[in-house]
Scaffold this active site. Structure first.
Site, PDB file in Angstrom:
ATOM      1  N   ARG A 145       0.811  -1.216   0.000  1.00 29.98           N
ATOM      2  CA  ARG A 145       0.000   0.000   0.000  1.00 29.98           C
ATOM      3  C   ARG A 145       0.844   1.265   0.000  1.00 29.98           C
ATOM      4  O   ARG A 145       0.635   2.188   0.784  1.00 29.98           O
ATOM      5  CB  ARG A 145      -0.966   0.031   1.166  1.00 29.98           C
ATOM      6  CG  ARG A 145      -2.116   0.965   0.824  1.00 29.98           C
ATOM      7  CD  ARG A 145      -3.316   0.798   1.671  1.00 29.98           C
ATOM      8  NE  ARG A 145      -4.366   1.647   1.112  1.00 29.98           N
ATOM      9  CZ  ARG A 145      -5.638   1.364   1.150  1.00 29.98           C
ATOM     10  NH1 ARG A 145      -6.057   0.261   1.710  1.00 29.98           N
ATOM     11  NH2 ARG A 145      -6.521   2.173   0.642  1.00 29.98           N
ATOM     12  N   CYS A 146       1.838   1.279  -0.874  1.00 29.11           N
ATOM     13  CA  CYS A 146       2.602   2.512  -1.048  1.00 29.11           C
ATOM     14  C   CYS A 146       3.324   2.372  -2.362  1.00 29.11           C
ATOM     15  O   CYS A 146       3.438   1.298  -2.906  1.00 29.11           O
ATOM     16  CB  CYS A 146       3.623   2.712   0.061  1.00 29.11           C
ATOM     17  SG  CYS A 146       4.933   1.498   0.056  1.00 29.11           S
ATOM     18  N   GLU A 197      -2.642   5.201  -1.692  1.00 26.20           N
ATOM     19  CA  GLU A 197      -1.552   4.824  -0.811  1.00 26.20           C
ATOM     20  C   GLU A 197      -1.102   5.935   0.116  1.00 26.20           C
ATOM     21  O   GLU A 197      -0.403   5.703   1.089  1.00 26.20           O
ATOM     22  CB  GLU A 197      -0.408   4.302  -1.673  1.00 26.20           C
ATOM     23  CG  GLU A 197      -0.897   3.071  -2.439  1.00 26.20           C
ATOM     24  CD  GLU A 197       0.019   2.607  -3.539  1.00 26.20           C
ATOM     25  OE1 GLU A 197       0.757   3.454  -4.069  1.00 26.20           O
ATOM     26  OE2 GLU A 197      -0.002   1.422  -3.854  1.00 26.20           O
TER      27      GLU A 197
END
Lengths: 806, 287, 166
Positions: free
Chosen positions: A384-385, A760
């Site tokens: 999630r980035c 994100e």
């Protein structure tokens, strides 16, 4: 026009285009249990595969006996490395330029590594067989602590790399070394530190975690011997990349491979790479001539596929006495586990970690990263980035707080002082990125005003005094952060995967009646692409979103794309969507001019139609033009109304935000309570505010989990201790805080619709915000840096070490 | 995760169940709510050849008063404990504890009998039973007997239950009217076992403790009855100094494992903190 | 182990199928009965994606053997909408309030919320959060799930709806 004619605004509203809180198209099937996930797929004659895995973190395989497994009723085949080796498939290439064992041959290198693949006619028989594969191991010394991996006498982990002193990213300086990567001006940075009035230095570690989507990784491989074609359904965030990898590995021509990613139950980076299960299912299907399903269980997921982080960042900031930063120096030890299976763009072994100067105007900086091997699971994915951006944000945001503490300055004030100013954009950072747009001071001011920052600080001071007097056992912490993300990978000049430029694509077809199908190279895993891409098209083409079907995930029908991760869908495919729509619109304009018998330039666009300038009653709606495209095109023009765009972004996009968190800490138990969390996000143009808010809620919740409890932890002999949802922290509705969200809008100047991507940001900004809040609670007692995760016992230990339990 | 094979039996009486268990021998296991056993089977840490499902035995599902006691059938679920007016009124600590066990779904399935009988030191009800001085009714091939909860737990997953015996009911003497109680549990999240937890039942007379009993969860291989700690408190006003001594006495009998919940020393200290809080809570409720 | 005949009522229909005693209810539903709405998320009874309603109780069907459910009345997500296709208030609420993203937890979440509202038609936010604590969601952060359940409660109670999804 008479009064009955809808105004432009009324017509625009009906389209449900950009900016509207359109309800999600996907939900209609999901709320009825009619989603179509991989494990829902059932094919005639389908078999099931299950792995026998290593109980050891490092051991030599002396012998494998599959006879008992093969004797289990229903078991049809057992694959081992010995079966794959003649096919050249016992190792597979990773996206990071390394190789990874598909099935362990001579050694196992991490606990739960794949050793044998049992294929049976039933899931239960496969599990029975997997339990009965007998493997004799000779255990070897393990390397778990990354700081000991490059000791001269550290055990050799990767014997297959013996003698390879050059890796894909240059020289390897030790047998457990993967790469060394440096960027920035070392001399100038050293000079800044030499003359610094104030400097801080801290080892800031970001623990190993795992994306842990609720649906694990899984696939069904079906090889048609007669056609020589492979169909592979799977949980793929990047289906086209999987097709290319599958073709390169299997030598099956790419046009004979059909990759289909159906509905995906969350990805968060876990489903970007290629895993042994995919390869084994493909081989098993080729061997047996029947479809083979492989479904990971949760323990396998947490212990074998795609960890994230495990970055250990020695961070230094140089500054003046009055708090102006003058230099940043970071040395990072990156634990890559047993194989380097990071899913970064090829030229970026540490991802975009050089966004580590964050939102601040550092005149100079230098970053060095050493990647190393240990006896842990491979991965290193962007959970999630964007690639290594959450590590960078955590690093700089912790370090800024440490600096503020040393200077005796309020951390918000320090940030205000150093934020890049609006007039500096586009801004080139000391580590080489060109930030596209920003208005940081406005955002931070808005955040501080909204939460009543000063009043919170006053309350904290009162509480601290009460604590010192023994009137309360609670400490109050305020976390404030300002993050800058770098997403939308990426421009072909510096971003590729396996040599394929990281463009993305959209193909739009307008049907004669004005309804639409759009196909894209990305793949939603819950982000709502079917809803939002339609909104872009609706606005661009003046066609109702409800009449637009968005399709992704089938490599036979979708144009080639690099998939969904790193918040790249909106920045790249969203842009492609707008560009394809504009091609269509340009053709429609010519058709309109032809039908209205005016010159193209005499037309202007009004929501859903071309009108004749100065004479708005003469118009052709896009729906009319769609019909005309199939029967009344101007002479010489091809009929039809469709377009495809492969969009190579000129730059990344740089979403940013200001977050503030208030935490109460019970020093006697180490329990924390997030009293308040405020998140202001600026993701440029907002396509669907409802979906944006949902993304932020979810990202904050994952950030909360990471900061406050998630950890993939190994014991000293390499047993993974947190591989089930009993011990791997996924918060429930009870633990999860209430989220307050807010926004500013600073469009990206280079993106066709000004959007930057958002999914994100909350994870990138959230993690350091929680961490800063917990650190802030203890800061007045002299604590400078507390390592994540901030779970109860660690927090209690901080209090214990500060003598608060005496 | 797939369990191994087994044969399934569903007796309709305790006698039939006991006979089955006796016939099938050591490779048979009684199945209650299944939410401890089935996960173990899916991990293949348990692989019984036979499962004897107690769900068909009606007599195991009841909550009734019997003189000064309340008798709870072993197959009563945590959800049924929560729903019982009788228990809420007479032994409210059971409700307070049940609310802190697992999650809603698991409480529909998990039984009181399973929770106290399987010997898992992480289970919450055993310490409460020690605190309440409960007795377990068990039936085996050689008949029925009653075992004091305080004598039941011998080690992790090791209890006074003989092979082939099943726990049929829990008998609890109703605490005095006006008693105070508290079950304080520190956990990482909903669904977690206790890092440490403490159960307290006490009575107060004119500002001093007339009686007190303390149980501790998940800080040793068995649930603990902190008798010495409770004795320190009897006769006191629960003043800070006495509570501190009692906490120290309770901490002294703990021997927790170091696990993901924290190191042993932390868990011992948390047993003390939970005890102090449970005492305060109990006192505030006593009349 | 020999297969045995297992009969139960699922979504109002009497069903019967052969299965091993060790067949988990989730696999029985998904593979024998082709009811793929309930999902497997964790295998260890923590995530609740497999939740079904079994004789009026919310059950994690990954931790129940199908044979234990012999004779039971089961309702899965597939049985939530009315026969004419009208969505249940909860299904509607989840969509209206953006209570789902990837959709994987949603069937279990809705079926659990159904039982919660049966037992407590007017839950507070705290009661909702406690009541769905056996169901994990990785996407939404729960805030809009809470709103979705509040939406459904309001609708089922016939009171007007207030807030929109954030």
């Amino acid at each position: 026009m008479n009064d009955m004619t809808p105004t432009s605004a009324e017509r625009a509203e009906k389209l449900e285009g950009m900016g509207c809180k359109r309800k999600r198209v996907e939900d209609v099937r999901f709320v009825q249990g009619r989603g179509n996930y991989v494990d829902d797929l059932k094919l005639p004659g389908m078999l099931y595969g299950d792995f026998t895995r290593s109980p050891y973190a490092h051991a030599r395989i002396k012998r494998i006996d599959t006879s008992k497994a093969k004797a289990v009723p229903g078991v049809l085949a057992v694959l081992t490395a010995a079966d794959l080796k003649p096919l050249g498939l016992h190792y597979m290439p990773t996206l990071a330029g390394d190789v990874q064992a598909v099935l362990a041959e001579e050694k196992v290198l991490f606990q739960n590594q794949e050793v044998a693949f049992v294929v049976a006619n039933e899931r239960y028989a496969a599990a029975d067989g997997a339990e009965l594969v007998e493997v004799e191991y000779e255990s070897l010394p393990v390397v778990i602590d990354p700081f000991r991996a490059m000791a001269p006498d550290a055990p050799v982990l990767r014997e297959d790399l013996a003698g390879k002193t050059e890796g894909v990213h240059g020289a390897r300086k030790h047998h457990n070394h993967v790469f060394n990567w440096q960027i920035g001006d070392r001399a100038a940075t050293d000079a800044a530190f030499n003359k610094a009035e104030v400097a801080i230095k801290e080892l800031i570690s970001y623990q190993r975690v795992h994306p842990c989507p609720l649906e694990t990784c899984q696939c069904v491989a079906s090889f048609d011997k007669i056609k020589g074609e492979l169909t592979l359904w799977g949980t793929f965030q990047a289906p086209h990349v999987i097709r290319t990898v599958a073709s390169l590995i299997s030598k099956i021509p790419e046009h004979k491979i059909h990759v289909i990613a159906p509905d995906i139950g969350g990805g968060f980076g876990n489903k970007v790479g290629a895993y042994s299960g995919y390869i084994c299912a493909i081989v098993a299907s080729i061997v047996t001539g029947r479809p083979v399903k492989w479904v990971e269980d949760r323990i396998e997921n947490l212990s074998a596929t795609a960890f994230a982080r495990d970055y250990h960042m020695t961070t230094e900031i140089a500054a003046t006495k009055d708090g102006k930063v003058t230099g940043l120096r970071v040395y990072t030890l990156a634990d890559h586990g047993a194989f380097d299976a990071c899913a970064d763009p090829s030229k970026w072994p540490a991802g975009f970690f050089n966004i580590v100067t964050g939102s601040y105007d550092f005149p100079t900086a230098h970053v060095e990263v050493d990647g190393i091997y240990t006896n842990k699971a491979p991965g290193g994915v962007a959970y999630r980035c964007s690639f290594r951006v959450t590590e960078a944000a955590y690093c700089i945001e912790r370090a800024m707080d440490i600096l503020a503490q040393k200077l005796g300055m309020d951390p918000a004030e320090l940030r205000m002082k150093n934020l890049i100013r609006r007039e500096q954009f586009p801004y080139t950072s000391a580590l080489g990125w060109e930030y596209d747009s920003g208005d940081y001071h406005t955002a931070l001011n808005k955040a501080m005003d909204t939460v009543g920052y000063k009043a919170l600080r006053d309350e904290q001071k009162t509480k601290q005094e009460a604590f010192r007097r023994g009137e309360t056992r609670d400490l109050m912490g305020i976390g404030v952060i300002f993050f800058t993300e770098i997403v939308g990978a990426g421009p072909s000049r510096n971003c590729d995967i396996l040599g394929i430029a990281m463009f993305d694509s959209a193909e739009i077809r307008i049907h004669p009646t004005g309804s639409v199908i759009a196909r894209l190279g990305t793949k939603s895993q819950g982000q709502g692409h079917e809803t939002t891409y339609a909104q872009i098209i609706a606005t661009e083409l003046g066609l109702k979103a409800d009449n637009i079907t968005v399709e992704e995930g089938n490599t036979d029908t979708a144009p080639y794309g690099l998939g969904t991760y790193g918040s790249r869908s909106t920045p790249v495919s969203g842009a492609a969507t707008a560009m394809a729509a504009r091609k269509i619109k340009a053709k429609a304009q010519m058709i309109a001019a032809h039908l209205l018998e005016v010159h193209d330039d005499d037309l202007e666009w009004d929501v859903d139609r071309f009108t004749v300038k100065g004479n708005p009653e003469r118009f052709k709606t896009m729906t009319e033009l769609a019909w005309a495209a199939y029967h009344g095109v101007p002479p010489g023009m091809e009929p039809g109304l469709e377009a495809v765009s492969y969009y190579d972004p000129p730059n990344m996009t740089y979403p940013f935000g200001a977050y503030i968190c208030v935490v109460d800490v019970d020093v006697d138990t180490g329990m924390t309570k997030i009293r308040r969390f405020y998140a202001l996000d600026d993701c440029g143009t907002r396509i669907n505010p409802m979906i944006i808010e949902g993304q932020i809620h979810g990202g904050l919740t994952e950030a909360f989990a990471i900061a406050m409890g998630q950890e993939i932890r190994y014991d000293e002999i390499g047993n993974v201790m947190t591989a089930s949802l009993m011990d791997y922290f996924l918060p429930t509705a009870v633990e999860t805080p209430h989220w307050e969200t807010d926004w500013t809008t600073t469009p990206s100047p280079h993106h066709p619709i000004g959007a930057k991507g958002v999914g994100e940001s909350p994870n990138v900004g959230g993690v350091p915000c929680f961490a800063n809040a917990v650190n802030d609670a203890f800061g007045f007692l002299g604590s400078t840096h507390i390592a994540m995760p901030h779970d109860q016992w660690r927090t209690w230990t901080v209090a214990e070490n500060l003598g608060l339990h005496a | 995760m797939i369990p191994g094979s087994f044969a399934y039996h569903r007796p309709s009486s305790v006698q039939e169940a006991v006979a089955l268990l006796a016939d099938l021998g050591t490779e048979a296991r009684a199945l209650a709510g299944g939410h401890s056993l089935i996960p173990m089977m899916k991990l293949r840490l348990a692989a019984p050849d036979n499962l004897v499902d107690l769900a068909g035995i009606k007599e195991l599902k009841s909550i009734r008063a019997d003189g000064g006691d309340i008798v709870i059938g072993a197959m009563t679920t945590q959800h049924e404990v929560l729903a019982s007016d009788l228990l809420t009124q007479k032994i409210p600590i059971l409700r307070e504890t049940a609310l802190q066990i697992a999650d809603p779904q698991v409480r529909y399935a998990g039984t009181l009998g399973g929770n106290v009988a399987n010997g898992d030191p992480g289970n919450d009800m055993p310490a409460v039973m020690l605190c309440l001085g409960a007795a377990y009714q068990v039936t085996g091939k050689s008949g029925e007997r009653r075992i004091a909860a305080r004598e039941f737990y011998q080690g992790a997953y090791f209890t006074a239950l003989e092979p082939g015996e099943i726990l049929t009911a829990i008998r609890i003497r109703v605490p005095a009217t006006g008693h105070g109680y508290g079950y304080e549990k520190l956990k990482r999240k909903i669904g977690d076992y206790a890092t440490a937890a403490a159960a307290v039942v006490l009575t107060m007379t004119g500002g001093t403790v007339a009686s007190c009993s303390i149980g501790l969860t998940n800080v040793a291989e068995t649930p603990l009855w902190a008798e010495a700690a409770a004795n320190i408190l009897v006769g006191s006003s629960l003043n800070a100094a006495t509570v501190k001594r009692a906490v120290a006495a309770a901490e002294a009998i703990t021997a927790p494992a170091t696990d993901s919940r924290g190191p042993a020393i932390y868990r011992t200290k948390m047993a003390g903190v939970m005890l102090a809080r449970a005492l305060a809570h109990a006192r505030s409720r006593a009349s | 182990m020999a297969k045995i005949q297992i009969a139960m009522t699922v979504n109002g229909e009497a069903v019967e199928a052969l299965a091993e005693p060790r067949t988990l209810l989730i696999h029985f539903l998904r593979e024998q009965l082709n009811l793929t709405g309930p999902h497997i998320g964790c295998d260890t009874s923590h995530c609740g994606a497999c939740t079904v309603d079994l004789d009026g109780k919310s059950m994690k069907s990954c931790t129940v053997f199908a044979v234990q459910a012999s004779g039971a009345e089961i309702r899965t997500i597939e049985g939530m909408a009315a026969a004419d296709g009208t969505l249940h208030a909860l299904q509607e609420g989840f969509r209206e309030m953006h209570g789902l993203q990837c959709g994987f937890c949603t069937p279990g979440m809705i079926v659990r919320a159904y039982r919660l509202l049966q037992e407590n038609p007017n839950p507070t936010e705290t009661e909702i959060r406690f009541g769905i604590a056996g169901n994990l969601c990785r996407c939404t952060g729960y805030q809009n799930i809470v709103k979705a359940i509040q939406y459904a409660a309001a609708k089922l109670n016939g009171v007007p709806l207030q807030e929109a999804a954030e």
